[in-house]
Write a protein that holds these residues in place. Structure first.
Motif, short mmCIF file in Angstrom:
data_model
loop_
_atom_site.label_atom_id
_atom_site.label_comp_id
_atom_site.label_asym_id
_atom_site.label_seq_id
_atom_site.Cartn_x
_atom_site.Cartn_y
_atom_site.Cartn_z
N HIS A 1 -4.02 -1.16 -2.37
CA HIS A 1 -2.97 -0.18 -2.13
C HIS A 1 -1.60 -0.85 -2.02
CE1 HIS A 1 -5.92 3.01 -1.59
NE2 HIS A 1 -6.62 2.17 -0.85
N ASP A 2 -0.57 -0.05 -2.27
CA ASP A 2 0.83 -0.50 -2.21
C ASP A 2 1.33 -0.22 -0.79
OD1 ASP A 2 3.57 -0.82 -2.39
OD2 ASP A 2 3.75 0.21 -4.31
N ILE A 3 1.52 -1.28 -0.02
CA ILE A 3 1.77 -1.13 1.41
C ILE A 3 3.20 -1.53 1.78
CG2 ILE A 3 1.06 -1.86 3.73
CD1 ILE A 3 -1.00 -0.17 2.14
N THR A 4 3.83 -0.70 2.61
CA THR A 4 5.11 -1.02 3.23
C THR A 4 4.93 -1.04 4.74
OG1 THR A 4 6.40 0.00 1.45
CG2 THR A 4 7.51 -0.31 3.56
N VAL A 5 5.30 -2.14 5.36
CA VAL A 5 5.17 -2.28 6.82
C VAL A 5 6.56 -2.16 7.45
CG1 VAL A 5 4.52 -3.80 8.72
CG2 VAL A 5 3.12 -3.73 6.64
N MET B 1 -2.76 3.94 -3.68
CA MET B 1 -1.84 4.78 -2.91
C MET B 1 -0.68 3.96 -2.37
SD MET B 1 -4.50 7.10 -0.64
CE MET B 1 -3.15 7.98 0.18
N LYS B 2 0.44 4.63 -2.18
CA LYS B 2 1.60 4.01 -1.53
C LYS B 2 1.60 4.47 -0.07
CE LYS B 2 5.41 3.56 -3.84
NZ LYS B 2 6.67 3.84 -4.57
N ILE B 3 1.42 3.49 0.82
CA ILE B 3 1.17 3.81 2.23
C ILE B 3 2.16 3.07 3.14
CG2 ILE B 3 -0.52 3.76 4.10
CD1 ILE B 3 -2.72 3.77 1.95
N ILE B 4 2.72 3.81 4.09
CA ILE B 4 3.59 3.24 5.12
C ILE B 4 2.75 2.88 6.34
CG2 ILE B 4 5.45 3.76 6.75
CD1 ILE B 4 6.55 3.51 4.02
N ILE B 5 3.00 1.72 6.92
CA ILE B 5 2.35 1.34 8.17
C ILE B 5 3.43 1.02 9.20
CG2 ILE B 5 0.93 -0.38 9.34
CD1 ILE B 5 -0.63 -0.74 6.77
#
Length: 294
Positions: free
Chosen positions: A25-29, A1-5
């Motif tokens: 997972h594909d993470i953007t912080v 999943m592509k997830i925003i944190i």
């Protein structure tokens, strides 16, 4: 999943990012601090540097993602804190709406069902309402207990006065939580299939003021450490003397009042008082002792 944190690499966001990255997972912080960029990328995440007060930035960042962990900073400036918190929640909600994001996990709090006597929590009361209005987006309201790490603020009081306390009595039962337990719960909610709007509590332990004095006292070698209940005015003045800004001190005094009257604990109790976190007060006391002795 592509997830925003959201939450930069704070006490919840960092372990959450680490867990989700480890799961593939594909993470953007999101961080407002440019200096965090390298550290975020070194974890294996993408860094989105910008302000959560900038709706256009949020919309661009949310595009193409599957889910987001949304939290507002505990202190949005030193003035108009509740209003600023509410506005940040509005920005998040609009960005979710504009980009069609399918899943949101919101870091909320015990006491959020009340608009009064809960101090800084009241901003989250209104943000939950914004998210309830989102169509075609699954939302989990992750209502957390009182953060253990808030007790680090009491270390000067323990050192200088030999006491610990607040403006609620020693027999008040407080739902508590460790940030690592929040991160674990948030990771589970972000990656599971869900629909509609769901309330979930994340609480690691439920303990009283007398327990705080006993457990922390034992951890730092002060076995007679007493819990002292302060008057609201004394609690406020103590925080001001410790250097807290006026509005923040007033909000925390109000939250103590809400604990004393039971307003803050009420919705947690009515939802079954479920304790599902792993880190108990005695384990956190080791961290307290490390900070105390540093």
């Amino acid at each position: 999943m592509k997830i925003i944190i959201t939450g930069s690499l704070g006490n919840v966001a960092k372990p959450l990012a680490e867990q989700l990255i480890a799961e593939g997972h594909d993470i953007t912080v999101i961080s407002s601090n440019e200096s965090k960029k390298n550290e975020i990328e070194s974890l294996g995440a993408k860094a989105a540097i910008g302000s959560i007060t900038d709706q256009n930035f949020l919309i661009e960042t949310f595009k193409g993602n599957d889910a987001a962990f949304l939290m507002t900073p505990p202190n949005m400036g030193f003035e108009n804190i509740v209003e600023n918190t509410i506005n940040a929640g509005k920005n998040y909600a609009e960005a979710v709406k504009q980009t069609g994001l399918k899943k949101v996990v919101m870091l909320s709090s015990i006491g959020v069902e009340s608009p009064v006597e809960n101090g800084p929590i009241k901003g989250l009361h209104f943000i939950e309402k914004f998210y309830h209005e989102l169509e075609n987006t699954s939302v989990t309201f992750l209502r957390a207990g009182y953060f253990y790490i808030n007790f680090f603020n009491d270390i000067p009081l323990v050192k200088n006065a030999g006491i610990i306390g607040s403006n609620f009595p020693e027999n008040a039962e407080i739902p508590l939580v460790h940030p690592k337990d929040i991160a674990k719960a948030a990771a589970g909610e972000l990656t599971k299939i869900s629909e509609g709007k769901t309330v979930k509590y994340i609480v690691s332990d439920v303990r009283s003021g007398s327990d705080f004095a006993k457990v922390f006292g034992n951890a730092i070698g002060k076995t007679e450490l007493p819990w002292v209940e302060f008057k609201d005015e004394d609690s406020l003045n103590g925080m001001l003397q410790a250097g807290l800004p006026q509005e923040i001190a007033e909000l925390y005094t109000e939250m103590g009042l809400g604990i004393r009257t039971g307003v803050v604990q009420k919705d947690f109790i009515e939802h079954g008082s479920v304790v599902n976190g792993e880190i108990k007060l005695e384990e956190f006391a080791k961290e307290f002792a490390e900070k105390f002795n540093a």
